[in-house]
Scaffold this motif. Structure first.
Motif, PDB file in Angstrom:
ATOM      1  N   ILE A  88     -12.620  -1.813 -20.616  1.00 50.85           N
ATOM      2  CA  ILE A  88     -11.240  -1.368 -20.796  1.00 50.85           C
ATOM      3  C   ILE A  88     -10.294  -2.341 -20.119  1.00 50.85           C
ATOM      4  CG2 ILE A  88      -9.550   0.422 -20.250  1.00 50.85           C
ATOM      5  CD1 ILE A  88     -11.714   2.495 -20.517  1.00 50.85           C
ATOM      6  N   HIS A  89      -9.311  -2.832 -20.897  1.00 49.77           N
ATOM      7  CA  HIS A  89      -8.248  -3.679 -20.354  1.00 49.77           C
ATOM      8  C   HIS A  89      -7.006  -2.804 -20.206  1.00 49.77           C
ATOM      9  CE1 HIS A  89      -5.326  -6.798 -19.715  1.00 49.77           C
ATOM     10  NE2 HIS A  89      -6.217  -7.763 -19.865  1.00 49.77           N
ATOM     11  N   PRO A  90      -6.420  -2.721 -19.002  1.00 51.54           N
ATOM     12  CA  PRO A  90      -5.304  -1.787 -18.790  1.00 51.54           C
ATOM     13  C   PRO A  90      -3.927  -2.334 -19.141  1.00 51.54           C
ATOM     14  CG  PRO A  90      -5.863  -2.814 -16.723  1.00 51.54           C
ATOM     15  CD  PRO A  90      -6.835  -3.369 -17.745  1.00 51.54           C
ATOM     16  N   GLY A  91      -3.814  -3.654 -19.450  1.00 51.25           N
ATOM     17  CA  GLY A  91      -2.492  -4.226 -19.673  1.00 51.25           C
ATOM     18  C   GLY A  91      -1.678  -4.186 -18.396  1.00 51.25           C
ATOM     19  N   TYR A  92      -0.386  -3.843 -18.499  1.00 52.59           N
ATOM     20  CA  TYR A  92       0.426  -3.600 -17.298  1.00 52.59           C
ATOM     21  C   TYR A  92       1.249  -2.346 -17.514  1.00 52.59           C
ATOM     22  CZ  TYR A  92       3.341  -6.765 -20.157  1.00 52.59           C
ATOM     23  OH  TYR A  92       3.985  -7.419 -21.182  1.00 52.59           O
ATOM     24  N   GLY A  93       1.721  -1.761 -16.408  1.00 51.78           N
ATOM     25  CA  GLY A  93       2.367  -0.466 -16.498  1.00 51.78           C
ATOM     26  C   GLY A  93       1.314   0.621 -16.693  1.00 51.78           C
ATOM     27  N   PHE A  94       1.764   1.823 -17.002  1.00 47.30           N
ATOM     28  CA  PHE A  94       0.875   2.966 -17.223  1.00 47.30           C
ATOM     29  C   PHE A  94      -0.187   3.066 -16.117  1.00 47.30           C
ATOM     30  CE2 PHE A  94       2.149   2.538 -21.891  1.00 47.30           C
ATOM     31  CZ  PHE A  94       3.075   3.547 -21.798  1.00 47.30           C
ATOM     32  N   LEU A  95      -1.475   2.898 -16.474  1.00 51.00           N
ATOM     33  CA  LEU A  95      -2.570   3.125 -15.517  1.00 51.00           C
ATOM     34  C   LEU A  95      -3.080   1.849 -14.865  1.00 51.00           C
ATOM     35  CD1 LEU A  95      -4.565   5.687 -17.691  1.00 51.00           C
ATOM     36  CD2 LEU A  95      -3.231   6.219 -15.646  1.00 51.00           C
ATOM     37  N   SER A  96      -2.410   0.727 -15.113  1.00 56.37           N
ATOM     38  CA  SER A  96      -2.972  -0.567 -14.714  1.00 56.37           C
ATOM     39  C   SER A  96      -3.173  -0.719 -13.214  1.00 56.37           C
ATOM     40  CB  SER A  96      -2.085  -1.713 -15.217  1.00 56.37           C
ATOM     41  OG  SER A  96      -0.783  -1.636 -14.660  1.00 56.37           O
ATOM     42  N   GLU A  97      -2.359  -0.044 -12.395  1.00 58.30           N
ATOM     43  CA  GLU A  97      -2.489  -0.172 -10.944  1.00 58.30           C
ATOM     44  C   GLU A  97      -2.876   1.160 -10.295  1.00 58.30           C
ATOM     45  OE1 GLU A  97       0.134  -3.489  -9.064  1.00 58.30           O
ATOM     46  OE2 GLU A  97       1.407  -2.462 -10.527  1.00 58.30           O
ATOM     47  N   ARG A  98      -3.569   1.992 -11.051  1.00 56.49           N
ATOM     48  CA  ARG A  98      -4.047   3.271 -10.513  1.00 56.49           C
ATOM     49  C   ARG A  98      -5.502   3.120 -10.074  1.00 56.49           C
ATOM     50  NH1 ARG A  98      -1.167   7.755 -12.695  1.00 56.49           N
ATOM     51  NH2 ARG A  98       1.024   7.135 -12.893  1.00 56.49           N
TER      52      ARG A  98
END
Length: 665
Positions: free
Chosen positions: A81-91
């Motif tokens: 899974i690649h999270p991109g940025y924003g949303f869940l990316s730094e969770r």
């Protein structure tokens, strides 16, 4: 041992999802998109090999739902899974859930995200690692009294920051000791609402500084390198507007020092993958750690263009357990030229940057040497209120800074976005400003050079109104010709003497009368506000015409939506309403006591109920649109006689929220 994978799910949407999907496909990976109800026909869904529906439009019910993302990976057979940025990316919780599910998280380990997720804790760790930090207070005692006392001890001005935050929320710059308590309480409240934590830290305000960040990259073999700096000093409300690489303020010696500090920061948390260490750079060359973003950044393309690499490819290779593709010296030897990026947003600078929704009537991105456009836009799509207002990133590369800047200016002129108000003309003004062109500016650039009164002056000229009248006339004439199968030479023909046509065009609350006389079907003599303009249409194409005015040939791009004409010409984009045959208008908006939603969005709060007496300008409701909150009020006082919506409800643009019976004097 790293688990190998060949199918990647991208847990994001918009331009970053499109960028990651395309990058992964180039390397031979199969790709999976996830989408909400609002994104069923989005470009990232069309680009991916497979797609999985994950819920309704609001992000909390779809893109922020960890269990739904994991389930989508299992359903599709994606192993990473690649999270991109924003949303869940730094969770941290998301990265941990991915790993617990036996999947590969294409990013840092949960412990690294957790270590850098809290500004206070990360600052303490950076001080221990020898990374330069701004003097301040990051202790556990969060009482108002302690924060006020520590602020005075540090010495004003100070910056109050949300420890768990980002994106400018929960931040306050305080110059006056008397304002400390009010700002501390305000920042804490905003932080609690935005991040679920009211923890604050206090830092000495470094004024007239630049925002310079270092791109770092680590692998699982102990290697950590940096890929130079990006200058993100042109900001509004602590949110980036323009980014560039390299920085005009950084030389080779400073680059080496900042790069070494960033690498030390990454090593301190055993960092793996792409990350960014952000610094404030003072006028005297001193720099101070701000925070570390444990993900790919929005502005990563400028680094890719200057260093000739693909950061998403590096992310995938490192996630597969491979060694970094290049050494530190090899990377730095590749640096060539300059790159500048602007964020094209659906927002209205004239209405305090209010996010905009609507249907894209025309979208044509620029192209050419040194130009890159990352976007997800498609003609005919609906821009919803659920997500960030950024719609595209325009990036230009050049052999030197001014070449990159002038290419980007031309790219903005050559990019068409009609149907939704955007910041395109505003971005153009920034790039053309002499202070930006000179390269000597700080994070105060927009506040200094684009204050409210300067933005308010961004209004259409009589010449732009005249071009809109030409656009309306030509559109109607060609529609008539097509309907009756007339040859082009009959357009504008009269059986009697030529006589002028009257037009009344409205832009916002301004209305202008125009007298339009057409000669030979293509030469327009237009009288507006006492001025006479002659516009010769020399070429008429689909949704575009070329004209000569005052001896210079220009281009105008158009889109028609009922009585509204969108016109992009001479570096400006405005939407005019043809009110020539419209009845006389009622009084100004809200003066009748009706509070209408100014955008699609979620009603966060309703502060009144039927029977309440309200004052003029009193906040009656709070609307959230595109991750921003807006206080809504009326220009009249009176008694509430109806409440049309409740807190938590999704509302449409111009939906009745509150009805007030205006008070009579």
């Amino acid at each position: 041992m790293t688990k190998r994978f060949d199918k990647v799910l991208v847990a994001n949407r918009g331009e970053i999802a499109v960028r990651v999907i395309r990058g992964a496909k180039r390397l031979g990976y199969r790709t999976v998109a996830v989408y909400s109800d609002a994104d069923a026909d989005a470009l990232h869904v069309l680009e991916a090999d497979e797609a999985v529906h994950i819920g309704p439009g609001p992000a909390k019910d779809s893109y922020l739902a960890i269990d739904k993302i994991i389930a989508a990976a299992r359903t599709s057979g994606a192993q990473a899974i690649h999270p991109g940025y924003g949303f869940l990316s730094e969770r941290e919780a998301f990265a941990q859930a991915v790993q617990d599910a036996g999947l590969v998280f294409i990013g840092p380990d949960p412990a690294s995200i957790e270590a850098m997720g809290n500004k206070s804790a990360s600052k303490i760790r950076m001080i221990e690692a020898g990374v330069p930090c701004v003097p301040g207070y990051q202790g556990n005692d969060q009482s108002d009294e302690t924060l006020v006392a520590e602020s005075k001890k540090i010495g004003l001005p100070v910056m109050i920051k949300a420890a768990a935050g980002g994106g400018g929320r929960g931040m306050r710059l305080v110059h006056d000791a008397a304002a400390l308590l009010e700002n501390i309480r305000s920042a804490r409240s905003e932080a609690e609402n935005a991040f679920g934590s009211g923890q604050l830290l206090i830092e000495k305000a470094v004024l007239d500084a630049r925002h310079v960040e270092i791109q770092v990259f680590g692998d699982r073999h102990g290697n950590v390198i940096h890929l130079g700096e990006r200058d993100c000093s042109v900001q509004r409300r602590n949110q980036k507007v323009v980014e560039e690489a390299p920085s005009p303020a950084v030389d080779e010696t400073l680059r080496a020092r900042m790069g070494a500090a960033a690498v030390a920061a990454a090593r301190a948390v055993n960092y793996v993958g792409a990350g960014t260490v952000e610094f404030m750079l003072a006028r005297d060359g001193a720099f101070y750690f701000l925070e570390m973003n444990t993900r790919l950044q929005v502005e990563h393309p400028v680094t890719e263009l200057v260093y000739g690499i693909d950061l998403v490819e590096w992310q995938l290779r490192v996630a597969q357990g491979e060694v970094l593709p290049m050494s530190q010296d090899e990377v730095l030897a590749r640096r060539r030229g300059w790159a500048i990026e602007v964020r094209l947003c659906a927002e209205d600078p004239l209405q305090n940057y209010l996010p905009q929704t609507g249907t894209v009537l025309a979208w044509r991105p620029a192209s050419g040497v040194g130009i890159r456009v990352d976007s997800y836009l498609q003609q005919g799509q609906r821009i919803s209120p659920y997500y960030d207002s950024m719609q595209a990133k325009l990036i230009a590369w050049g052999e030197d800074r001014d070449t990159a800047r002038t290419r980007l200016l031309h790219a903005l002129d050559d990019t068409t976005l009609l149907g939704v108000v955007s910041n395109k003309a505003y971005l153009r003004r920034i790039l053309a400003h002499e202070a930006f062109a000179g390269g000597d500016f700080s994070t105060g650039f927009i506040g200094q050079h684009f204050p409210t009164q300067t933005i308010a002056a961004m209004q259409p000229t009589p010449r732009h109104y005249a071009l809109a009248a030409v656009a309306l006339y030509m559109d109607e004439a060609f529609a008539l010709a097509a309907a009756h199968d007339l040859a082009p030479e009959f357009i504008g023909w009269h059986s009697s003497h030529e006589s002028p046509a009257d037009y009344r065009l409205k832009w916002r609350d301004q209305t202008h009368d125009l007298e339009v006389l057409v000669h030979d079907g293509h030469v327009f003599t237009i009288v507006i506000s006492g001025q006479t303009l002659v516009i010769d249409v020399v070429r008429n194409l689909a949704h575009e015409f070329h004209y000569i005015c005052d001896g210079v040939q220009g281009k105008a791009r158009t889109a028609r939506d009922g009585n509204r004409m969108w016109l992009d010409a001479e570096g400006e984009v405005y939407c005019y309403e043809d009110v020539t045959l419209a009845p006389v208008e009622a009084a100004s908006a809200g003066s009748d006591g009706r509070l209408l939603a100014h955008s699609d969005g979620k009603l966060v709060a309703v502060h009144v109920q039927v029977g309440d007496t309200v004052a003029k300008g009193q906040t009656l409701a709070v609307l959230e649109a595109m991750k921003m909150e807006f206080q809504l009020s009326l220009p009249v006082a009176g008694k509430v006689i109806a409440v049309g919506a409740q807190a938590g409800q999704q509302v449409k643009n111009r939906q009745l929220l509150v009805q007030v019976e205006p008070q009579t004097d």
